[in-house]
Structure formats: C-alpha cells, structure tokens
Write an enzyme that holds these catalytic residues in place. Structure first.
Site, PDB file in Angstrom:
ATOM      1  N   HIS A  52     -10.355  -5.341   0.046  1.00  0.00           N
ATOM      2  CA  HIS A  52     -11.669  -4.774   0.373  1.00  0.00           C
ATOM      3  C   HIS A  52     -12.188  -5.348   1.688  1.00  0.00           C
ATOM      4  O   HIS A  52     -12.833  -4.637   2.475  1.00  0.00           O
ATOM      5  CB  HIS A  52     -12.672  -5.095  -0.729  1.00  0.00           C
ATOM      6  CG  HIS A  52     -12.398  -4.415  -2.031  1.00  0.00           C
ATOM      7  ND1 HIS A  52     -11.978  -5.079  -3.140  1.00  0.00           N
ATOM      8  CD2 HIS A  52     -12.467  -3.103  -2.386  1.00  0.00           C
ATOM      9  CE1 HIS A  52     -11.826  -4.235  -4.141  1.00  0.00           C
ATOM     10  NE2 HIS A  52     -12.092  -3.017  -3.713  1.00  0.00           N
ATOM     11  N   GLN A  58     -14.897   7.563 -14.229  1.00  0.00           N
ATOM     12  CA  GLN A  58     -13.492   7.695 -13.824  1.00  0.00           C
ATOM     13  C   GLN A  58     -12.540   6.890 -14.710  1.00  0.00           C
ATOM     14  O   GLN A  58     -11.345   6.870 -14.458  1.00  0.00           O
ATOM     15  CB  GLN A  58     -13.313   7.308 -12.353  1.00  0.00           C
ATOM     16  CG  GLN A  58     -13.446   5.831 -12.042  1.00  0.00           C
ATOM     17  CD  GLN A  58     -13.387   5.562 -10.544  1.00  0.00           C
ATOM     18  OE1 GLN A  58     -14.330   5.852  -9.814  1.00  0.00           O
ATOM     19  NE2 GLN A  58     -12.279   5.026 -10.063  1.00  0.00           N
ATOM     20  N   LYS A  93      -5.203   2.620   1.298  1.00  0.00           N
ATOM     21  CA  LYS A  93      -4.023   3.475   1.092  1.00  0.00           C
ATOM     22  C   LYS A  93      -3.269   3.082  -0.170  1.00  0.00           C
ATOM     23  O   LYS A  93      -2.353   3.777  -0.585  1.00  0.00           O
ATOM     24  CB  LYS A  93      -3.084   3.357   2.287  1.00  0.00           C
ATOM     25  CG  LYS A  93      -3.503   4.176   3.477  1.00  0.00           C
ATOM     26  CD  LYS A  93      -2.343   4.214   4.447  1.00  0.00           C
ATOM     27  CE  LYS A  93      -2.670   4.989   5.688  1.00  0.00           C
ATOM     28  NZ  LYS A  93      -1.641   4.802   6.717  1.00  0.00           N
ATOM     29  N   LYS A  94      -3.638   1.957  -0.754  1.00  0.00           N
ATOM     30  CA  LYS A  94      -2.981   1.563  -2.002  1.00  0.00           C
ATOM     31  C   LYS A  94      -3.135   2.679  -3.040  1.00  0.00           C
ATOM     32  O   LYS A  94      -2.208   3.004  -3.756  1.00  0.00           O
ATOM     33  CB  LYS A  94      -3.574   0.258  -2.525  1.00  0.00           C
ATOM     34  CG  LYS A  94      -3.027  -0.090  -3.881  1.00  0.00           C
ATOM     35  CD  LYS A  94      -3.477  -1.439  -4.353  1.00  0.00           C
ATOM     36  CE  LYS A  94      -2.961  -1.686  -5.747  1.00  0.00           C
ATOM     37  NZ  LYS A  94      -3.597  -0.802  -6.726  1.00  0.00           N
TER      38      LYS A  94
HETATM   39  O1  PAF Z   1     -10.933   3.081  -5.265  1.00  0.00           O
HETATM   40  C1  PAF Z   1     -11.963   2.740  -5.894  1.00  0.00           C
HETATM   41  O2  PAF Z   1     -12.333   1.574  -5.947  1.00  0.00           O
HETATM   42  C2  PAF Z   1     -12.762   3.813  -6.623  1.00  0.00           C
HETATM   43  O3  PAF Z   1     -11.934   4.780  -7.165  1.00  0.00           O
HETATM   44  C3  PAF Z   1     -13.855   4.452  -5.747  1.00  0.00           C
HETATM   45  C4  PAF Z   1     -13.267   5.219  -4.570  1.00  0.00           C
HETATM   46  C5  PAF Z   1     -14.780   3.372  -5.229  1.00  0.00           C
HETATM   47  C6  PAF Z   1     -14.690   5.435  -6.565  1.00  0.00           C
HETATM   48  O4  PAF Z   1     -15.299   4.816  -7.647  1.00  0.00           O
END
Ligand code: PAF
Length: 284
Positions: free
Chosen positions: A35, A62, A149-150
């Site tokens: 990050h 998600q 890109k991971k």
């Molecule tokens: O890659 C992530 O951490 C999540 O899928 C994202 C893009 C922040 C959406 O919740």
C-alpha cells in the site's frame, strides 16, 4: 492530513483541495509495504499542489465468506500513520453504516471478465468491489486512481468499469511488492502461522516454474499440471484454482494450446483458513 469519517466531512475537505490532480487510493486497511507503494505513486502523480485521497474501508459487500471478513486484520491507527508518512492529504475512514443504506438496492456488475479465476470462485466478490469503488469515485471525483497489480483481475474489471460507465478517471496499476522470499505482500499474510509463512513463497515459485515451462514449449494444459503438482507438495494447502487465461479477455486457453502472450498463469491456494492469490504474466 485531514482524517474524515463521513461523506459530508469528505466533501468539505475536498472543497478546499487545490491543484489539477486529485488521486484516490482505495484500500481495505491493514496497510503494508504494498500500500505504501500505491500511496507514494499517488503522491508523485498528484504533485505537490495536487490532492491525494486514501480510503480505508473494510467493504463487507465484497466478502463471500463471513469468517474471512471477521478475521480480516484491522489496524486503524497504524493505517492513519502510514498514510500521513506517505503524504496523504485526506484520509476517508467511513463506517459500513455511513457507506451503505440499509435498504440499498443498486448493483454494479461486470459480466464478462468476472467469469474466470477469482470471479468464478467467489460469487458476488467483484460486484462488491465495483459497487464500493464506483461509490468512492462518485464521492471523491478523482482525476486518477491507483490500484495494485497483485489483484490483476480486479484491476482489469475496474478498468472495464471505468471504460463502460464513462468515468473520466485514469487508473494506474502498481507492480506487486514481494518479500525477499518472493511471497507477494498481502494483508492476509499476517494471519499465516510460522510454518505457513515458510511454505507460502512456494506458491510464486511454482507459478514461475510453470511460466518457464510454458515459455520453453509446454502446452497450457501441461503447464497447469506442472504448477498443480508443485503446489500439491506444499504441506497444509488446498488448491482453489490453477488456471491459464488470456490476460486481456480472461478467456481460457485451448487445452493443447501454445499461444503467444499476453497470458496469465494464476492460482488461488488455501493455506489452512487463509486464501492467497498470485500470478505470473507471460508477455511474449
Ligand atoms: O483491493 C482492495 O483492497 C479492495 O478490493 C478495494 C479496491 C479497496 C475495494 O474494496
């Protein structure tokens, strides 16, 4: 850095933002070196006059697996510190109640690229990603957004969303950050036991070995078999998938095919209760 938790505060913080570029980095928190790379890229893109917005939101929509959501690492204070250190201007940390109406009824679903790989194994996952990212795009109205890109398939689906829904936003993909062992850095790694950590780098090693075999002339089917057999020797693992697809369309390859790239050799593997994903791109 301004730290905000409501949409109203976010709007107020953005009104005073200057510069031509507003760059968004959406995250689910438990921030790590990967990050940090996204945030630094965002800072570079925004320049000193632009605005970098990071969001930390563990998006329940998600997750297809309740245990995965409840055990997902959360470190809000450390996350805020990392954002500050990486030059974030506005950090948005909403609650699920702030983000979603209890009776929400809209979906944002990509129907083609999501049929393969993680999309096939995690029903509703990419629709949840598209929903939250489209909401963040609407709230922040960035000029640019940065993703890792991971999560190769996620990035491809988000690019499709931006194209098909006409978001005037440029997406930037940042290469996977790996530990010296080759293990792709992921928030889920911190839940690995000591022994799983020793074995986890073997996933990427298997994919690299498979890609080398393919480049040396093996068929797609044999390549998948080579990788599968290598992963099967890793103690305490269960394969979710090992697949080779076209990396732009995510169409599977013909069984005996030996096609030119760009191709993607990808795998998802359970290490106990923790599901790790990784991939190798074959570009030639
Ligand atoms: O890659 C992530 O951490 C999540 O899928 C994202 C893009 C922040 C959406 O919740």
């Amino acid at each position: 850095m301004r730290r905000v938790t409501t949409k109203r505060e976010l709007r107020a913080a953005l009104v005073s933002s200057k510069g031509e570029r507003r760059v968004l980095v959406p995250t689910m928190g438990a921030l790590h070196a990967g990050h940090a790379e996204l945030l630094r890229r965002a800072r570079d893109l925004a320049g000193k006059d632009g605005c970098v917005v990071a969001s930390v939101f563990l998006n329940p929509v998600q997750f297809d697996n309740e245990a995965d959501l409840s055990t997902y690492p959360r470190h809000q204070e450390d996350d805020a510190q990392l954002c500050e250190d990486c030059g974030v201007d506005v950090l948005f940390m909403p609650t699920p109640q702030e983000m979603y109406y209890a009776d929400r009824s809209m979906v944002v679903e990509e129907k083609l690229l999501s049929r393969a790989l993680c999309g096939a194994k995690r029903p509703g996952h990419f629709a949840g990603v598209c929903l939250v990212v489209s909401k963040l795009f609407n709230m922040v109205q960035p000029t640019d957004a940065v993703f890792g890109k991971k999560d190769f398939q996620q990035l491809a689906i988000l690019r499709r969303m931006v194209r098909d829904l006409d978001y005037p936003i440029t997406l930037h993909g940042v290469p996977t950050v790996r530990e010296p062992s080759g293990l792709a850095i992921s928030s889920r790694n911190e839940r690995l036991t000591g022994e799983q950590r020793v074995h986890a780098p073997k996933l990427y090693a298997a994919l690299k070995q498979g890609a080398a075999a393919y480049v040396a002339g093996e068929s797609a089917a044999n390549t998948v078999e080579i990788v599968t057999k290598l992963i099967e020797t890793i103690p305490g693992t269960r394969i979710d998938y090992v697949e080779m697809v076209q990396s732009e369309t995510f169409e599977p390859l013909e069984i005996d095919a030996h096609e030119e790239g760009p191709l993607l050799l990808a795998a998802a593997v359970w290490f106990g209760e923790i599901r790790l994903i990784d991939h190798v791109e074959i570009l030639r």
